[in-house]
Design an enzyme around this catalytic site. Sequence first.
Site, mmCIF file in Angstrom:
data_model
loop_
_atom_site.group_PDB
_atom_site.id
_atom_site.type_symbol
_atom_site.label_atom_id
_atom_site.label_comp_id
_atom_site.label_asym_id
_atom_site.label_seq_id
_atom_site.Cartn_x
_atom_site.Cartn_y
_atom_site.Cartn_z
ATOM 1 N N THR A 100 0.576 -0.935 0.096
ATOM 2 C CA THR A 100 0.069 -0.087 -0.008
ATOM 3 C C THR A 100 0.702 1.347 0.124
ATOM 4 O OG1 THR A 100 -0.093 0.387 2.544
ATOM 5 C CG2 THR A 100 -1.618 -0.960 1.584
ATOM 6 N N CYS A 101 0.151 2.461 -0.301
ATOM 7 C CA CYS A 101 0.718 3.961 -0.488
ATOM 8 C C CYS A 101 0.767 4.227 1.059
ATOM 9 C CB CYS A 101 0.169 4.844 -1.195
ATOM 10 S SG CYS A 101 -0.177 4.157 -2.778
ATOM 11 N N ASP A 102 0.462 3.263 1.964
ATOM 12 C CA ASP A 102 1.192 4.111 3.257
ATOM 13 C C ASP A 102 2.584 3.930 4.274
ATOM 14 O OD1 ASP A 102 1.196 5.467 6.243
ATOM 15 O OD2 ASP A 102 -1.013 3.527 6.737
#
Length: 385
Positions: free
Chosen positions: A336-338
């Site tokens: 994910t982009c987190d």
Amino acid sequence: MNPRRRSRLREDLRPNAARWEQLARTHGTPLLVLEPHLVARRLRQLQTALTGFGVHYAVKALPHPVVLSTIAICGGGFDVATRGEVDLLGRLGLPMHRCIHTNPIKKPADIDHAYAAGVRTFVVENAAEVQKFRGRPADIDVLVRLAFRNPAAKSDLSSKFGVAPAEAELLVKHVLAAGVRFAGFSFHVGSQSSSVEPYRRALQHTLDLADHVEDTLGVPARVLDIGGGFPVSYREDEPPIGAVGAIVDDVLGRRRHDFALLCEPGRFLVADCMTLLASVVGTAERDGQVWHYLDDGLYGSYSNVMTEDVHPPILALEELLRAEAAFDPVTLAGPTCDSADVIARDYPMPALGIGDLVVSPMMGAYTAVTASRFNGIEATPIVMG
Ligand SMILES: Cc1ncc(COP(=O)(O)O)c(C=O)c1O
């Protein structure tokens, strides 16, 4: 990761490597490989260590139909906490009379729903909860859930639920005053405790309390439920289940025949029945360290890293196939982009390239069931291994 544990795991897992490679080729990754016979093996280990205990599998840990059916076939029962879990067991046609409802806080309608499905044993932990049973069917049994704090546990459940032992007698009085059948006591010393000594303290206190309540109120505790929490070995070796059994034998002695003994294991029964196969999607160098980005992460099957600080082992498939490899510390990140989606830092791995497979054993408990769909990422499929 403890190097000795890693090399033992490597030996244990090596026979599966070619099959896992084939499964990853057939289904793609990420992929969870489920081996239900391992659930049966764990159940047998538990039944041997905790002789005479009724085992109620905590459905929340991995509510997979094959796992639930395996438990039922091997004679186990269930611990449910919600309407959804009750309905799932019902849909699968599993024996509801082997079910206990252990959620200490619930809606009155949830009690009725579980009762209608066949559940007869419930848990209370405060006077307001007791009132919810007033006027309900007379064949309901309630267990009073006790709190025993345990800082050695990854998830100290007594920080959220349970009555302090000093206030338990008063709560039993509330149960009796409400015209409800008092069955006994339950506790949960917390999940994945690195020490099994908390079972000794909790069980001894509970026995003392049972004696005290019988003396003062004239009601015997017929049931003692020691909950779950039994530890499993992830990256470090943890105490074996036999150590819990030895404590139980020591504390209960001949008094074990005075009670119906129950336990509610989740993690212990299912942790080793699922293995995650993931692929390296990308590789970068950042602040002097190599980062590998995998196709599963903290918002997916590795959710237990974030929620309970539980860290499963991660091995390269290559190290199972070849004899020796040189290890360097790397960062393993999720898809994910987190920026929080980092599975492991400074974690020793052999050289990896894009497309290479990594293997995480011990991925059965609180993995698939607690994964989210964050960033539009689909649930990791589960296949039979
Ligand atoms: C009431 C209850 N029983 C049993 C369990 C299972 O615990 P474990 O997976 O640590 O064995 C839990 C976990 O949250 C629980 O809340």
